[in-house]
Scaffold this active site. Structure first.
Site, short mmCIF file in Angstrom:
data_model
loop_
_atom_site.label_atom_id
_atom_site.label_comp_id
_atom_site.label_asym_id
_atom_site.label_seq_id
_atom_site.Cartn_x
_atom_site.Cartn_y
_atom_site.Cartn_z
N GLU A 181 37.16 74.97 32.14
CA GLU A 181 36.73 74.16 31.00
C GLU A 181 35.22 73.90 31.03
OE1 GLU A 181 39.41 70.75 31.01
OE2 GLU A 181 40.91 71.93 29.91
N GLU B 30 47.89 60.68 29.17
CA GLU B 30 47.13 61.43 28.16
C GLU B 30 48.04 62.03 27.10
OE1 GLU B 30 44.81 64.58 29.91
OE2 GLU B 30 44.29 65.45 27.97
N ASP C 125 49.49 71.57 31.29
CA ASP C 125 48.60 70.42 31.44
C ASP C 125 49.35 69.11 31.21
OD1 ASP C 125 46.32 68.98 31.83
OD2 ASP C 125 45.44 69.38 29.87
C1 GCV Z 1 39.09 66.03 33.38
C2 GCV Z 1 42.81 68.34 30.47
C3 GCV Z 1 42.21 67.06 29.98
C4 GCV Z 1 40.75 66.96 30.39
C5 GCV Z 1 40.69 67.07 31.92
C6 GCV Z 1 41.30 68.40 32.32
C7 GCV Z 1 41.33 68.57 33.83
O1 GCV Z 1 42.25 69.44 29.83
O2 GCV Z 1 42.35 66.99 28.59
O3 GCV Z 1 40.26 65.71 29.95
O4 GCV Z 1 39.36 66.98 32.37
O5 GCV Z 1 42.63 68.45 31.86
O6 GCV Z 1 42.37 68.27 34.39
O7 GCV Z 1 40.35 68.99 34.40
#
Ligand code: GCV
Length: 739
Positions: free
Chosen positions: A328, A430, A402
């Site tokens: 990411e 989340e 996720d």
């Molecule tokens: C900290 C998901 C979440 C992100 C998070 C990522 C991760 O994509 O939406 O906010 O980033 O996981 O676990 O690194």
């Protein structure tokens, strides 16, 4: 300590001891008002005390409770010894309404605390402690010198503290102490919270206010709340805290910020909580003045060694680094053509002389790789098995996408026998309704931990992978992405406290039952009255399945709104990358729905051991709860219920809404049996949840109906609004969005 002792006695002490002449009535009035305030404060139930309320035993239950003992015989030389004794004192004062005396020898009924080194009264139990390790403990009711005692014995001070918390839990939940014989030691070595807290106080995916860490006033001001944070963790056996977000800022490794982390480490140390930091892989460039962060560059290697030396000079028990690399948008070794193992080993070599570890995350996927996202972490890492240094743990999310309401277990579990794998659970919700939805995550954690990978034959559970017993690893770990913020409740809602609690209890022993853990939590947090415990536990145990039903039934996943992930968004399409859209995952059209991950599709099933893969690949054997995760099926596919798939899908969405209504009804019936303050708060949040469950159901049904053109199944109510209405909803200020 902030809340556990009501602040009001201080107010009384502030009053002049004698009333000014001629002013007697005003003085008496002031005293009366202070006493009233005191009574109010003592009753205040704002959630701050978590599961450590220590309210009088019979104030919450009519069950028989026998006061076990009075005095305390405990050493007080080290900080951990002192906090263990103080915690027991606090607990006994609250639960039994006594002021325990500190004695040097048992002279009557007493609690005897210590290690063989710290207490002559514990030395005789030395042999009993041999198998319990450095964090384990023994609780035993016995006699010493003819006196009835309860012994809390351990090899190290921290074990005594853990034992005290266990003892207090038994007392809070109404267990008798007469024939006590408890031996405990943790199954997993590193039991760690991951805070996704930014240095500016913002918490990524945080729904409980801002960060607990006030970086601006650290290190000089240490908020007393840091102590209560450490106490709460110690009460569960959580022994590590990664302070900063995995989307890391390199500044957290600068000398200024290390001094702030040092101050927190000093506060946490007596409670056995070690500090860890998320390390930004490009830190040598950003704060080190180097021109590369290539892991094979000698200057880069020296920079990390020097940095580790600097950290350990400040924080001698520093736990290590957590790293999100080449994921990411984060920097990583692949920026220099190096592998994840080369990157992890760079940091591992720097930490090794000090005993630190690297927790290297396997949450890695790239949009330019056309492979099914669910397969990418496995493809990336499985070939690196055996390539990591001995102090590297590979941290794997519970499922391959996720933290969805339901996922199959991650295929890496069981697939890397030469590498210790750490479980990463998300405690913050989340994808499960943020802090307002009552969703107890114990069943989710239990489902994953008890899943059988079949990697070394039947019985190769995920729990055995991560506790190291399956492949003989001494190093083991489990991480929970924290749901903690500066909200008075700590977690943004009363019931989200149960998720911190359940994570901690399962981290200690991943074979415990989520139901038993919930029962303990309810008894300690709300009431020991079985008339409260039973319905609340039932409600909690049903709550995760309710959320699955109204959000992502039958194995659907990643169908929430874009970015902030608040509410439904099955129509999400386009944007920077396909695997951040919903349509990529549900693949619904006029004819059918679901992601074909069999050999006819992405073949993700082949990443599992053959026994598991065959089950997932077979549409007759795959659990219905994962049906659309692994299969693309026509809308008329016949389900076990006899309904066509479309009807079953709508049925499950509706069932989810009904389950929330049942939770509301249960909670309403508890009015008067739970304190009014928390009852009102929970009831309000349940109303929000009911409303949002309906929103999820209606928006999803409207969207899928727009694709398949099918009529609503008989007896089902159509969505309240047309699809365009749901698509038009915008929430620019939804909390916790990544930034
Ligand atoms: C900290 C998901 C979440 C992100 C998070 C990522 C991760 O994509 O939406 O906010 O980033 O996981 O676990 O690194």
């Amino acid at each position: 300590m902030e809340q556990f002792a009501p602040a009001c006695p201080l107010d009384i002490l502030m009053l002049p001891l004698t009333f000014p002449s001629g002013d007697r009535r005003r003085w008496l009035l002031a005293v009366a008002l202070a006493l009233l305030a005191c009574a109010g404060a003592a009753r205040a139930e704002d959630g701050y005390a978590l599961w450590m309320r220590y309210v009088p035993a019979d104030a919450t239950s009519s069950g028989g409770y026998r006061a076990p003992a009075g005095d305390i015989v405990a050493p007080e030389r080290t900080a951990t010894q002192r906090v263990a004794r103080e915690e027991l004192q606090r607990g006994l004062s609250g639960l039994l309404g006594i002021t325990p005396r500190q004695r040097s020898a048992p002279g009557g009924r007493a609690f005897v605390l210590g290690t063989p080194q710290s207490s002559p009264w514990v030395a005789p139990f030395s042999r009993d402690l041999d198998a319990l390790g450095d964090e384990g403990y023994l609780l035993r009711s016995t006699r010493i010198g003819g006196h009835e005692v309860v012994v809390v014995a351990a090899r190290e001070d921290i074990g005594v503290l853990y034992g005290v918390f266990h003892l207090l839990r038994l007392m809070q939940t109404g267990a008798g102490l007469d024939r006590l014989e408890v031996r405990e030691s943790p199954a997993i070595a590193r039991r760690v919270l991951n805070h996704w807290d930014n240095l500016d106080g913002y918490v990524e995916r945080g729904y409980a206010g801002g960060s607990l860490w006030d970086w601006h006033t650290l290190p000089d001001w240490q908020d007393p709340r840091y102590i209560d944070y450490a106490r709460a963790n110690a009460s569960l056996g959580i022994n590590g805290s990664v302070l900063n977000n995995v989307n890391a800022n390199a500044l957290s490794l600068s000398t200024d910020y290390l001094r702030k982390a040092e101050a927190l480490a000093d506060v946490f140390r007596p409670y056995g909580v070690r500090v860890y930091l998320s390390a930004r892989f490009s830190a040598p460039l950003e704060i080190g003045g180097l021109r590369t962060a290539d892991p094979l560059d000698p200057d880069v290697q020296r920079w990390w060694r020097d940095k580790a030396d600097e950290i350990y000079a400040l924080i001698p028990d520093f736990g290590g680094f957590l790293v999100k690399a080449n994921s990411e948008g984060q920097p990583g070794p692949q920026d220099y053509g190096r592998s994840h193992a080369e990157g992890a080993n760079l940091l591992a070599d720097a930490l090794a002389p000090h005993g630190g570890v690297v927790m290297w995350r396997a949450f890695v996927y790239a949009h330019d790789v056309p492979e099914d996202r669910a397969k990418q972490a496995y493809s990336e890492f499985v070939g690196l098995d055996g390539a990591f240094r001995g102090n590297v743990l590979l941290q794997v999310k519970n499922g391959p996408i996720d933290f969805q309401p339901r996922e199959p277990f991650h295929p890496l579990f069981g697939a890397m026998p030469r590498t210790p794998l750490t479980m990463e659970f998300q405690i913050t919700k989340e994808y499960l309704g943020f802090a307002t939805h009552l969703v107890y995550l114990g069943p989710l954690y239990e489902e994953v931990l008890s899943a059988d990978t079949h990697a070394r034959g039947s019985g190769s559970t995920v729990a055995r992978v991560i506790d190291g017993s399956l492949d003989g690893h001494a190093l083991s770990g489990i991480a929970g992405v924290a749901n903690i913020g500066d909200d008075r409740t700590w977690n943004g809602s009363h019931f989200d406290q149960a998720n911190w609690y359940a994570f901690g209890r399962l981290a200690w022993n991943p074979r415990q039952s989520a139901r038993d853990i919930a029962a303990d939590w309810v008894a300690m947090t709300f009431s020991r009255d079985p008339g409260v415990v039973t319905p609340v536990v039932d409600m909690m145990m049903a709550s995760r399945e309710a959320a699955v039903d109204y959000m992502t039934p039958l194995g659907l996943h990643h169908v929430m709104a874009r970015g902030h992930h608040y509410g439904p968004g099955p129509w999400v399409d386009g944007g920077p990358r396909a695997d951040w859209t919903s349509v990529y995952y549900h693949r619904a059209d006029r004819d059918g729905i679901g992601f074909d991950r069999t050999s006819r599709g992405s073949d993700a099933v082949s990443q599992y051991a053959p026994d598991v893969a065959e089950g997932f690949a077979d549409v007759e054997r795959v659990p219905e709860s994962l049906l659309l995760w692994f299969h693309h099926l026509p809308w008329e596919h016949r389900m076990a219920s006899g309904r066509p798939l479309w009807d079953e899908l709508v049925h499950r969405y509706t069932r989810g809404v009904r389950s929330v209504e049942a939770m509301q009804a249960t909670w309403d019936r508890l009015q008067g049996r739970v304190d009014a303050e928390r009852h009102r708060h929970v009831a309000a949040f349940l109303r929000i949840q009911r409303h949002e469950a309906q929103w999820w159901r209606d928006a999803s049904v409207a969207y899928f109906q727009s694709l398949n053109g099918r009529a609503m199944p008989a007896g089902e109510t159509p969505p309240a609004h047309p699809l365009a209405y749901y698509v038009s909803l915008q929430f620019p200020f939804a909390p916790g969005d990544g930034r």
